[in-house]
Design a protein around this motif. Structure first.
Motif, PDB file in Angstrom:
ATOM      1  N   ARG A 239       0.826  -1.090   0.398  1.00 35.55           N
ATOM      2  CA  ARG A 239       0.280   0.299  -0.015  1.00 35.55           C
ATOM      3  C   ARG A 239       1.045   1.551  -0.054  1.00 35.55           C
ATOM      4  NH1 ARG A 239      -2.079   3.817   2.869  1.00 35.55           N
ATOM      5  NH2 ARG A 239      -4.275   4.909   1.795  1.00 35.55           N
ATOM      6  N   LYS A 240       1.977   1.300   1.056  1.00 32.31           N
ATOM      7  CA  LYS A 240       2.829   2.481   1.076  1.00 32.31           C
ATOM      8  C   LYS A 240       3.723   2.845  -0.312  1.00 32.31           C
ATOM      9  CE  LYS A 240       3.725   1.707   5.617  1.00 32.31           C
ATOM     10  NZ  LYS A 240       4.840   1.393   6.882  1.00 32.31           N
ATOM     11  N   GLU A 241       3.536   1.527  -1.609  1.00 32.98           N
ATOM     12  CA  GLU A 241       3.920   1.511  -2.821  1.00 32.98           C
ATOM     13  C   GLU A 241       3.346   2.552  -3.340  1.00 32.98           C
ATOM     14  OE1 GLU A 241       6.750   1.481  -6.148  1.00 32.98           O
ATOM     15  OE2 GLU A 241       7.179   1.685  -4.094  1.00 32.98           O
ATOM     16  N   VAL A 242       1.507   1.764  -3.143  1.00 35.77           N
ATOM     17  CA  VAL A 242       0.889   3.007  -4.301  1.00 35.77           C
ATOM     18  C   VAL A 242       0.296   4.156  -3.717  1.00 35.77           C
ATOM     19  CG1 VAL A 242      -1.701   2.428  -4.876  1.00 35.77           C
ATOM     20  CG2 VAL A 242      -0.160   0.258  -4.909  1.00 35.77           C
ATOM     21  N   VAL A 243       0.802   4.453  -2.695  1.00 31.81           N
ATOM     22  CA  VAL A 243       0.310   5.219  -2.489  1.00 31.81           C
ATOM     23  C   VAL A 243       1.495   6.710  -2.667  1.00 31.81           C
ATOM     24  CG1 VAL A 243      -1.490   5.211  -0.933  1.00 31.81           C
ATOM     25  CG2 VAL A 243       0.617   5.290   0.037  1.00 31.81           C
ATOM     26  N   SER A 244       2.806   5.905  -3.167  1.00 29.99           N
ATOM     27  CA  SER A 244       3.965   6.985  -3.600  1.00 29.99           C
ATOM     28  C   SER A 244       3.814   7.478  -4.882  1.00 29.99           C
ATOM     29  CB  SER A 244       4.858   6.128  -3.248  1.00 29.99           C
ATOM     30  OG  SER A 244       5.101   5.007  -3.982  1.00 29.99           O
ATOM     31  N   TYR A 245       2.924   6.742  -5.322  1.00 25.05           N
ATOM     32  CA  TYR A 245       2.815   6.933  -6.452  1.00 25.05           C
ATOM     33  C   TYR A 245       2.389   8.228  -7.316  1.00 25.05           C
ATOM     34  CZ  TYR A 245       2.820   2.097  -7.570  1.00 25.05           C
ATOM     35  OH  TYR A 245       3.262   0.720  -8.184  1.00 25.05           O
ATOM     36  N   PRO A 246       1.423   9.172  -6.782  1.00 23.78           N
ATOM     37  CA  PRO A 246       0.774  10.476  -7.081  1.00 23.78           C
ATOM     38  C   PRO A 246       1.614  11.342  -7.324  1.00 23.78           C
ATOM     39  CG  PRO A 246      -1.019   9.395  -6.104  1.00 23.78           C
ATOM     40  CD  PRO A 246       0.420   8.489  -5.698  1.00 23.78           C
ATOM     41  N   ALA A 247       2.876  11.966  -5.782  1.00 19.87           N
ATOM     42  CA  ALA A 247       4.004  12.666  -5.904  1.00 19.87           C
ATOM     43  C   ALA A 247       4.971  12.711  -6.914  1.00 19.87           C
ATOM     44  CB  ALA A 247       4.294  12.472  -5.053  1.00 19.87           C
TER      45      ALA A 247
ATOM     46  N   GLN B 258       2.849  -0.529 -14.909  1.00 14.67           N
ATOM     47  CA  GLN B 258       3.593  -1.822 -14.476  1.00 14.67           C
ATOM     48  C   GLN B 258       4.647  -2.312 -12.999  1.00 14.67           C
ATOM     49  OE1 GLN B 258       7.539  -2.061 -16.633  1.00 14.67           O
ATOM     50  NE2 GLN B 258       7.359  -4.429 -16.537  1.00 14.67           N
ATOM     51  N   ASN B 259       4.482  -1.400 -12.485  1.00 13.69           N
ATOM     52  CA  ASN B 259       5.359  -1.934 -11.006  1.00 13.69           C
ATOM     53  C   ASN B 259       3.512  -2.030 -10.702  1.00 13.69           C
ATOM     54  OD1 ASN B 259       7.540  -1.828 -11.359  1.00 13.69           O
ATOM     55  ND2 ASN B 259       7.022   0.211 -10.362  1.00 13.69           N
ATOM     56  N   LEU B 260       2.229  -1.713 -10.761  1.00  9.56           N
ATOM     57  CA  LEU B 260       0.730  -1.540 -10.486  1.00  9.56           C
ATOM     58  C   LEU B 260       0.525  -3.388 -10.448  1.00  9.56           C
ATOM     59  CD1 LEU B 260      -1.048  -1.061  -7.973  1.00  9.56           C
ATOM     60  CD2 LEU B 260      -2.156   0.343  -9.790  1.00  9.56           C
ATOM     61  N   VAL B 261       0.600  -3.235 -12.061  1.00 11.70           N
ATOM     62  CA  VAL B 261      -0.158  -4.648 -12.762  1.00 11.70           C
ATOM     63  C   VAL B 261       1.195  -5.787 -11.682  1.00 11.70           C
ATOM     64  CG1 VAL B 261      -0.291  -6.358 -14.804  1.00 11.70           C
ATOM     65  CG2 VAL B 261      -0.639  -3.920 -14.553  1.00 11.70           C
ATOM     66  N   GLU B 262       2.007  -5.892 -11.524  1.00 18.93           N
ATOM     67  CA  GLU B 262       2.973  -6.679 -10.843  1.00 18.93           C
ATOM     68  C   GLU B 262       2.766  -7.335  -9.825  1.00 18.93           C
ATOM     69  OE1 GLU B 262       7.319  -6.103 -12.100  1.00 18.93           O
ATOM     70  OE2 GLU B 262       6.445  -6.032 -14.529  1.00 18.93           O
ATOM     71  N   THR B 263       2.773  -5.970  -8.594  1.00 14.82           N
ATOM     72  CA  THR B 263       1.871  -6.358  -7.351  1.00 14.82           C
ATOM     73  C   THR B 263       1.125  -6.900  -6.504  1.00 14.82           C
ATOM     74  OG1 THR B 263       1.901  -4.003  -7.289  1.00 14.82           O
ATOM     75  CG2 THR B 263       4.066  -4.939  -6.354  1.00 14.82           C
ATOM     76  N   THR B 264       0.685  -6.321  -7.720  1.00  7.81           N
ATOM     77  CA  THR B 264      -1.388  -6.618  -7.578  1.00  7.81           C
ATOM     78  C   THR B 264      -1.945  -8.481  -8.089  1.00  7.81           C
ATOM     79  OG1 THR B 264      -2.038  -5.862  -9.978  1.00  7.81           O
ATOM     80  CG2 THR B 264      -2.495  -4.464  -7.956  1.00  7.81           C
ATOM     81  N   GLN B 265      -0.796  -8.559  -9.379  1.00  9.84           N
ATOM     82  CA  GLN B 265      -0.683  -9.952  -9.741  1.00  9.84           C
ATOM     83  C   GLN B 265      -0.329 -10.924  -8.463  1.00  9.84           C
ATOM     84  OE1 GLN B 265      -2.674 -11.368 -13.117  1.00  9.84           O
ATOM     85  NE2 GLN B 265      -2.169 -12.791 -11.150  1.00  9.84           N
ATOM     86  N   GLU B 266       0.969 -10.342  -8.232  1.00 12.98           N
ATOM     87  CA  GLU B 266       2.387 -11.051  -7.274  1.00 12.98           C
ATOM     88  C   GLU B 266       0.342 -11.733  -5.800  1.00 12.98           C
ATOM     89  OE1 GLU B 266       5.603 -11.136  -4.428  1.00 12.98           O
ATOM     90  OE2 GLU B 266       5.411  -9.431  -5.680  1.00 12.98           O
ATOM     91  N   GLU B 267       0.255 -10.729  -5.815  1.00 14.65           N
ATOM     92  CA  GLU B 267      -0.338 -11.097  -4.750  1.00 14.65           C
ATOM     93  C   GLU B 267      -1.841 -11.143  -4.383  1.00 14.65           C
ATOM     94  OE1 GLU B 267      -3.254  -7.775  -1.230  1.00 14.65           O
ATOM     95  OE2 GLU B 267      -1.792  -6.784  -2.058  1.00 14.65           O
TER      96      GLU B 267
END
Length: 387
Positions: free
Chosen positions: A219-227, A240-249
Motif C-alpha cells: 500500500r505504501k508503494e501505491v500511495v507514493s505514485y501520485p507525487a 507496470q509495478n501496479l500490475v505486477e504487485t497486484t498479480q503477485e498478491e
C-alpha cells in the motif's frame, strides 16, 4: 494488548448501532420477516451483520445473541447445520446454484429454530438465478429466513427487494475501526490507528493491513505514485509495478486454494501420480480449471480495485489540504507527498483525477478492458502537469 473475547454476536459489528438495535429486536420477535436485504458500502460488514443475525436467531439463550452458546459458536464459524452461506469468487452466481439453494431452503431445520439462507454478493446473481430466487422468497416456508447482501438496493431486482426488509449499514469511522482492532485482535493502538485510516472504514482491509506487513508495504508503494508521476517514463513504470504487485498478491491468495481443490479432486476420483484416471476425471478437472481461472481473474481485479481506492485517498487528501478542511488525513504519514501534489495541481484537477480513476475501474470491471492497458492509460492521465 491481548484480544478480548466477544460478549455477544453483535460485538462483531463495527459502528452499526442503529442496525444492531433493529436486528436485536427482530431476533426477539419484534419486526421479524422471512427475508432481509443487507446493504452498505464495501467493508461495512454486510455479511458479518447477516451472520451475526443468524447466530442470534439460532441462539439458545435469552436475550438472543449471547455469543457463547454452542449455536452461536457454530454459526459464527459457518458450520451450523441450519445456516447456509453462499459465497463466490466467480463473476456471477448461476441459476443451478440458486436452484440447489432453493431446494435446501424447503427442508425443515435440523434444530428447533430457523433454516437460514445467506447469499453474499447477491448483486452477482444472473437474471435466471434472480428469478429462481424470487419464487422462493415469494412463497417462503414457515421456518426459513433469507438474508441477501448487496452494496445497494438497486443491485437487485425490484421484485426481490420489495419483498425484503431492508437493513442499511454505514461506513464506520476510523476511530471505531481502530477500537475494534485493539479490542478484538489485540493490535497495537498506533498500528490500529494507521490501518483504520488507510482502510477508509473497510474492516476486512484494516484487519489485513494490521496482520500483514507485506500488505502495508504494498500500500505504501501505491500511495507514493501520485507525487512521482512527473514523466511519461514514471507513469509507465508505475502502471507496470501496479500490475505486477497486484498479480503477485492475487496469486498468493488463490494459489494455495487452487492446489487444495486440485488435491481434493484427485482424492475424490482416486487419482494417484502416473496412475490411471477414470473417464469422468478429465471433464471434472477441466471444469475445475475453468472455475479457478475465473476466480483468479476476479481476485486480481479485486486487488487492483483496492489499489485504485488507495490512489483515490491521496487525491482526496490533496483536496482536503488545498481547501483547508479539518481532520486527519487518510495518508497522514505521507503528508509531505500530499502537499507536493497540492503544489503541482488544483482541487478541480484532483477531483477530475478521482473521476479518471473511477473510469479506469469501470473499464476493467464492467467492460473487460485488459488491466495493463487500463492502468497505463490511467497513469498517463494522472501525470503532473508541466509547468
Amino acid at each position: 494488548m491481548p484480544a478480548q473475547p466477544i460478549r455477544s454476536v453483535w460485538d462483531t459489528l463495527v459502528g452499526q448501532r442503529q442496525a444492531v438495535e433493529s436486528l436485536r429486536a427482530a431476533a426477539s420477535g419484534h419486526g421479524m420477516s422471512h427475508a432481509f436485504l443487507f446493504t452498505g458500502p464495501p467493508g461495512s460488514g454486510r455479511s458479518n451483520a447477516a451472520i451475526a443475525f443468524a447466530a442470534a436467531l439460532e441462539c439458545e439463550q435469552q436475550p438472543p445473541g449471547c455469543g457463547t452458546c454452542h449455536s452461536c459458536h457454530t454459526v459464527l464459524a459457518v458450520s451450523h447445520a441450519d445456516v447456509t452461506v453462499v459465497r463466490t469468487d466467480r463473476l456471477s452466481i448461476g441459476v443451478d446454484e440458486v436452484r440447489d439453494l432453493v431446494r435446501r431452503s424447503a427442508l425443515a431445520p435440523v434444530g428447533r429454530r430457523w433454516q437460514v439462507m445467506i447469499v453474499e454478493d447477491a448483486d452477482r446473481l444472473t437474471d435466471q438465478a434472480a428469478n429462481a430466487l424470487l419464487k422462493a422468497i415469494e412463497e417462503p416456508t414457515d421456518r426459513t429466513v433469507w438474508m441477501l447482501c448487496a452494496p445497494t438496493v438497486e443491485d437487485l431486482l425490484p421484485t426481490i427487494r420489495s419483498r425484503c426488509r431492508l437493513v442499511t449499514l454505514t461506513t464506520p469511522s476510523a476511530e471505531e475501526v481502530a477500537d475494534f482492532l485493539v479490542r478484538t485482535d489485540g493490535i497495537d493502538a498506533a498500528l490500529a490507528s494507521y490501518c483504520a485510516r488507510a482502510s477508509q472504514g473497510h474492516i476486512g482491509r484494516a484487519r489485513a493491513l494490521a496482520r500483514d506487513e507485506g500488505a502495508r508495504n504494498r500500500r505504501k508503494e501505491v500511495v507514493s505514485y501520485p507525487a512521482r508521476l512527473t514523466t511519461l517514463a514514471s507513469c509507465m513504470s508505475a502502471a507496470q509495478n501496479l500490475v505486477e504487485t497486484t498479480q503477485e498478491e492475487a496469486d498468493l491468495i488463490t494459489g494455495e486454494l487452487d492446489a487444495r481443490e486440485r488435491a481434493d479432486l484427485d482424492a475424490s476420483y482416486g487419482v494417484v501420480e502416473r496412475g490411471r484416471r477414470p473417464r469422468e476425471y478429465a471433464p471434472a478437472a477441466a471444469a475445475l480449471e475453468r472455475a479457478q481461472k475465473t476466480r483468479a481473474k476476479r481476485r486480481h481485479l479485486d486487488v487492483v480495485d483496492r489499489g485504485l481506492m488507495d490512489l483515490v485517498s491521496v487525491y482526496r487528501d490533496a483536496i482536503a489540504v488545498a481547501t483547508g478542511a479539518g481532520g486527519a488525513l487518510v495518508n497522514e504519514e505521507i503528508r509531505h507527498d500530499v502537499e507536493q501534489v497540492v503544489r503541482s495541481s488544483s482541487p478541480e484537477l484532483n477531483l477530475r483525477r478521482i473521476g479518471w480513476v473511477f473510469d479506469a475501474r469501470e473499464q476493467m470491471l464492467e467492460f473487460n478492458v485488459p488491466v495493463p492497458l487500463a492502468l497505463e492509460s490511467l497513469m498517463v492521465a494522472l501525470k503532473a502537469p508541466t509547468r
